[in-house]
Design a protein around this motif. Structure first.
Motif, PDB file in Angstrom:
ATOM      1  N   LEU A   1       0.823  -1.212   0.000  1.00  0.00           N
ATOM      2  CA  LEU A   1       0.000   0.000   0.000  1.00  0.00           C
ATOM      3  C   LEU A   1       0.857   1.261   0.000  1.00  0.00           C
ATOM      4  O   LEU A   1       0.609   2.204  -0.755  1.00  0.00           O
ATOM      5  N   MET A   2       1.876   1.289   0.861  1.00  0.00           N
ATOM      6  CA  MET A   2       2.705   2.488   0.958  1.00  0.00           C
ATOM      7  C   MET A   2       3.550   2.684  -0.294  1.00  0.00           C
ATOM      8  O   MET A   2       3.708   3.812  -0.782  1.00  0.00           O
ATOM      9  N   GLY A   3       4.109   1.596  -0.823  1.00  0.00           N
ATOM     10  CA  GLY A   3       4.926   1.728  -2.024  1.00  0.00           C
ATOM     11  C   GLY A   3       4.120   2.250  -3.198  1.00  0.00           C
ATOM     12  O   GLY A   3       4.523   3.207  -3.879  1.00  0.00           O
ATOM     13  N   VAL A   4       2.965   1.635  -3.449  1.00  0.00           N
ATOM     14  CA  VAL A   4       2.094   2.090  -4.535  1.00  0.00           C
ATOM     15  C   VAL A   4       1.572   3.487  -4.242  1.00  0.00           C
ATOM     16  O   VAL A   4       1.462   4.330  -5.139  1.00  0.00           O
ATOM     17  N   GLY A   5       1.263   3.750  -2.959  1.00  0.00           N
ATOM     18  CA  GLY A   5       0.751   5.067  -2.578  1.00  0.00           C
ATOM     19  C   GLY A   5       1.738   6.180  -2.873  1.00  0.00           C
ATOM     20  O   GLY A   5       1.350   7.249  -3.363  1.00  0.00           O
ATOM     21  N   TRP A   6       3.034   5.956  -2.582  1.00  0.00           N
ATOM     22  CA  TRP A   6       4.043   6.975  -2.893  1.00  0.00           C
ATOM     23  C   TRP A   6       4.135   7.219  -4.405  1.00  0.00           C
ATOM     24  O   TRP A   6       4.259   8.361  -4.853  1.00  0.00           O
ATOM     25  N   ILE A   7       4.064   6.153  -5.173  1.00  0.00           N
ATOM     26  CA  ILE A   7       4.181   6.300  -6.628  1.00  0.00           C
ATOM     27  C   ILE A   7       2.970   7.040  -7.199  1.00  0.00           C
ATOM     28  O   ILE A   7       3.112   8.008  -7.958  1.00  0.00           O
ATOM     29  N   VAL A   8       1.775   6.600  -6.821  1.00  0.00           N
ATOM     30  CA  VAL A   8       0.553   7.220  -7.341  1.00  0.00           C
ATOM     31  C   VAL A   8       0.390   8.627  -6.788  1.00  0.00           C
ATOM     32  O   VAL A   8       0.049   9.568  -7.517  1.00  0.00           O
ATOM     33  N   GLY A   9       0.640   8.797  -5.477  1.00  0.00           N
ATOM     34  CA  GLY A   9       0.487  10.110  -4.865  1.00  0.00           C
ATOM     35  C   GLY A   9       1.441  11.135  -5.443  1.00  0.00           C
ATOM     36  O   GLY A   9       1.078  12.308  -5.630  1.00  0.00           O
ATOM     37  N   GLY A  10       2.674  10.696  -5.754  1.00  0.00           N
ATOM     38  CA  GLY A  10       3.638  11.629  -6.329  1.00  0.00           C
ATOM     39  C   GLY A  10       3.201  12.190  -7.666  1.00  0.00           C
ATOM     40  O   GLY A  10       3.525  13.327  -8.018  1.00  0.00           O
ATOM     41  N   ARG A  11       2.420  11.412  -8.396  1.00  0.00           N
ATOM     42  CA  ARG A  11       1.962  11.872  -9.712  1.00  0.00           C
ATOM     43  C   ARG A  11       0.908  12.961  -9.617  1.00  0.00           C
ATOM     44  O   ARG A  11       0.593  13.614 -10.616  1.00  0.00           O
TER      45      ARG A  11
ATOM     46  N   LEU B   1       6.703  16.227  -7.547  1.00  0.00           N
ATOM     47  CA  LEU B   1       6.980  15.069  -6.704  1.00  0.00           C
ATOM     48  C   LEU B   1       7.035  13.758  -7.484  1.00  0.00           C
ATOM     49  O   LEU B   1       7.276  12.712  -6.885  1.00  0.00           O
ATOM     50  N   ALA B   2       6.797  13.795  -8.768  1.00  0.00           N
ATOM     51  CA  ALA B   2       6.675  12.556  -9.546  1.00  0.00           C
ATOM     52  C   ALA B   2       7.924  11.687  -9.424  1.00  0.00           C
ATOM     53  O   ALA B   2       7.832  10.490  -9.130  1.00  0.00           O
TER      54      ALA B   2
ATOM     55  N   LEU C   1      11.296  15.578  -0.848  1.00  0.00           N
ATOM     56  CA  LEU C   1       9.926  15.876  -1.251  1.00  0.00           C
ATOM     57  C   LEU C   1       9.401  17.186  -0.660  1.00  0.00           C
ATOM     58  O   LEU C   1       8.906  18.045  -1.390  1.00  0.00           O
ATOM     59  N   MET C   2       9.462  17.330   0.654  1.00  0.00           N
ATOM     60  CA  MET C   2       8.882  18.515   1.288  1.00  0.00           C
ATOM     61  C   MET C   2       9.507  19.831   0.817  1.00  0.00           C
ATOM     62  O   MET C   2       8.776  20.803   0.585  1.00  0.00           O
ATOM     63  N   PRO C   3      10.833  19.921   0.677  1.00  0.00           N
ATOM     64  CA  PRO C   3      11.390  21.186   0.178  1.00  0.00           C
ATOM     65  C   PRO C   3      10.843  21.581  -1.188  1.00  0.00           C
ATOM     66  O   PRO C   3      10.769  22.781  -1.515  1.00  0.00           O
ATOM     67  N   GLN C   4      10.443  20.608  -2.008  1.00  0.00           N
ATOM     68  CA  GLN C   4       9.941  20.917  -3.346  1.00  0.00           C
ATOM     69  C   GLN C   4       8.508  21.440  -3.326  1.00  0.00           C
ATOM     70  O   GLN C   4       8.088  22.113  -4.276  1.00  0.00           O
TER      71      GLN C   4
END
Length: 519
Positions: free
Chosen positions: A351-361, A366-367, A416-419
């Motif tokens: 869940l977290m791995g897929v969540g980071w990938i999808v959420g970044g998009r 953040l992609a 991520l956060m600085p961006q």
């Protein structure tokens, strides 16, 4: 009595300190909560008045003063405001709470259980995030954890002292919560007679001696305004009426715990179950107290109408100790497959791995970072499954969880956060406003959500524009003067007709935070 070796404590402090302190000065204070506290501390110094908090140069009654005092000391130590100075006190209190949890778990269960309890608590997403936030919650965590752990160790006078400081940190909750948890535990264990040994009446007098003088001072100097605002709104109303209506769901805190306990969420349910079914003797009663601790906090705030992610922080020590105890217990079963942990790890890392990938998009900037963190999480998840399923090595899997927590933190706050900080902080727009050739004859309105940060970074209070108040928006509309308006873009688009802002000129837009000028 079990005690951790000095080398273990040093290693723990290095890991936890790095997880909490890394990046605390790399991101601007995030609106609206962090700037509130830093600005109040600045104004205490400016007005040389340290008992009556102010913001926007006016008195206000949001919180008792202990956290403000910590911030004042930090700002003076560093020679003025900076993100580092504003966040360091909260970070140190978080580290202190982890250390207390570690030492307590070591003494109550075993040195190894204490070590893992500290590592669990100190590498969760929840402590990583809240430990970097300049808000009161980690200070409350420190004092409330101290109070509850002192009860477990039968250090009653120290327990009452911690309660008094908790009352001076966030109000009556500082004594109500520990008192309710202790009472429920004694009731469930049919041991109410223990209260006769707890010096309850003298202890409450000690709590009052520590916690009450400031309240008396505030009432004497500010009268019923203080009572209505602090007790009425910030305590009673927040329980009975929602501060954020869109969060009033009974399940709100379930995802908070699931995400906040990562990377340890996969072993959480198993540990809670094992604490009931596989504990014996005195450790069973100690684990029961921890169960009552976290369950009470979860149910109380689930019932309360106002929901805040940070409210779950105070259950973290209890859950961390339960998980730490179980990791130590499972290390004695190396060679045996821990099926519950395997399943939980598979689900959470996926869940977290897929969540980071999808959420970044969802955010272009953040992609790439989201993709890297997502892939890293999936790889670490696969290694965890290998350690748990093939080699049945509990300690290797636990260390991989620690690595996951550190990797998540470094990517989140180092990349991520600085961006995306300009999406969540008014700092850049505040600097643009100060640098512009502004017309001094124009009045300035500031979105209520952004006003604390704008004041912090400019020392200009402006006039509040509350997008949730018809009266406030109408006041903006009826004001005939030429105006500058600092506001979130999506709120402007939603409310521009009510503010009379259809023809406002956009001067600056930084990641959705804007400066407008009336024509």
């Amino acid at each position: 009595m079990n005690q951790l070796p000095v080398k273990a404590i040093v290693l723990l402090l290095v890991i936890v300190g790095f997880n909490i302190l890394f990046g605390i000065d790399g991101v601007a204070l995030l609106d609206p909560d962090e700037p509130v506290y830093a600005e109040t501390a600045k104004e205490m110094i400016r007005f040389n008045e340290y008992l009556s908090p102010r913001i926007y140069n006016e008195y206000w009654y949001d919180k008792p003063p202990i956290f403000y005092w910590l911030l004042v000391g930090s700002l003076k130590l560093f020679g003025g405001f900076s993100e580092l100075a504003a966040r360091l006190p909260a970070s140190l209190m978080a580290i202190g709470a982890v250390l207390m949890t570690t030492v307590s778990a070591a003494r109550q269960f075993s040195a190894r259980a204490g070590f893992w309890s500290g590592l669990v608590m100190g590498t969760t997403v929840m402590i990583m995030y809240m430990g970097k936030a300049s808000v009161t919650d980690t200070t409350l965590l420190f004092f409330m954890t101290g109070a509850l752990l002192c009860f477990m160790h039968e250090k009653y006078w120290l327990m009452y002292l911690f309660c008094g400081f908790a009352v001076m940190t966030k109000g009556p909750i500082g004594v109500v919560f520990p008192g309710a948890i202790v009472f429920l535990y004694l009731l469930v264990t049919r041991n109410l007679g223990r209260m006769l040994r707890m010096h309850v009446i003298p202890g409450l007098i000690l709590v009052a001696a520590v916690g009450m003088p400031w309240y008396v001072f505030m009432y004497q100097n500010h009268g019923m305004d203080f009572i209505y605002e602090f007790i009425g709104f910030h305590n009673i109303s927040r329980f009975s009426a929602p501060l954020h209506p869109n969060r009033v769901h009974w399940w709100f805190y379930l995802p908070v715990i699931i995400l906040g306990l990562f990377p340890w969420t996969g072993v959480l349910l198993k540990s809670i179950k094992d604490a009931v079914t596989k504990s014996v003797g005195r450790e069973s009663t100690r684990l029961l107290f921890l169960q009552i601790w976290w369950i009470f906090v979860f149910i109380f705030f689930s019932i309360a109408k106002t929901k805040q992610v940070s409210y779950m922080l105070v259950l973290l020590p209890a859950l961390s100790m339960i998980i730490g105890w179980n990791i130590e217990r499972m290390t004695c079963e190396n060679g045996k497959c821990q099926t519950g942990w395997v399943i939980g790890t598979f689900v959470m890392y996926l869940l977290m791995g897929v969540g980071w990938i999808v959420g970044g998009r969802q955010m272009p900037e953040l992609a790439m970072g989201g993709m890297i963190l997502g892939v890293a999480t999936l790889v670490l998840g696969a290694l965890n499954l290998l350690a748990l399923k093939k080699y049945c090595n509990v300690e290797s899997a636990a260390w991989l969880h620690v690595v996951t927590g550190l990797v998540t933190m470094v990517m989140a706050f180092g990349v991520l956060m600085p961006q995306i900080q300009d999406r969540f902080s008014v700092k850049t727009i505040a600097a643009a406003y100060m640098a512009a050739e502004n017309d001094a004859s124009r009045v300035l309105y500031v979105d209520r959500f952004l006003r604390p940060g704008f004041m912090l970074y400019t020392d200009i209070p402006g006039i509040e524009a509350d997008v949730n108040s018809e009266k406030s928006l109408d006041a903006v509309k009826q004001d005939p003067r030429q105006k500058y308006i600092v506001m979130r873009e999506h709120m402007y688009e939603k409310m521009k007709e009510k503010m009379g802002g259809e023809n406002w000129e956009l001067l600056e837009n930084k990641s959705g935070i804007c400066i407008y000028r009336s024509r």
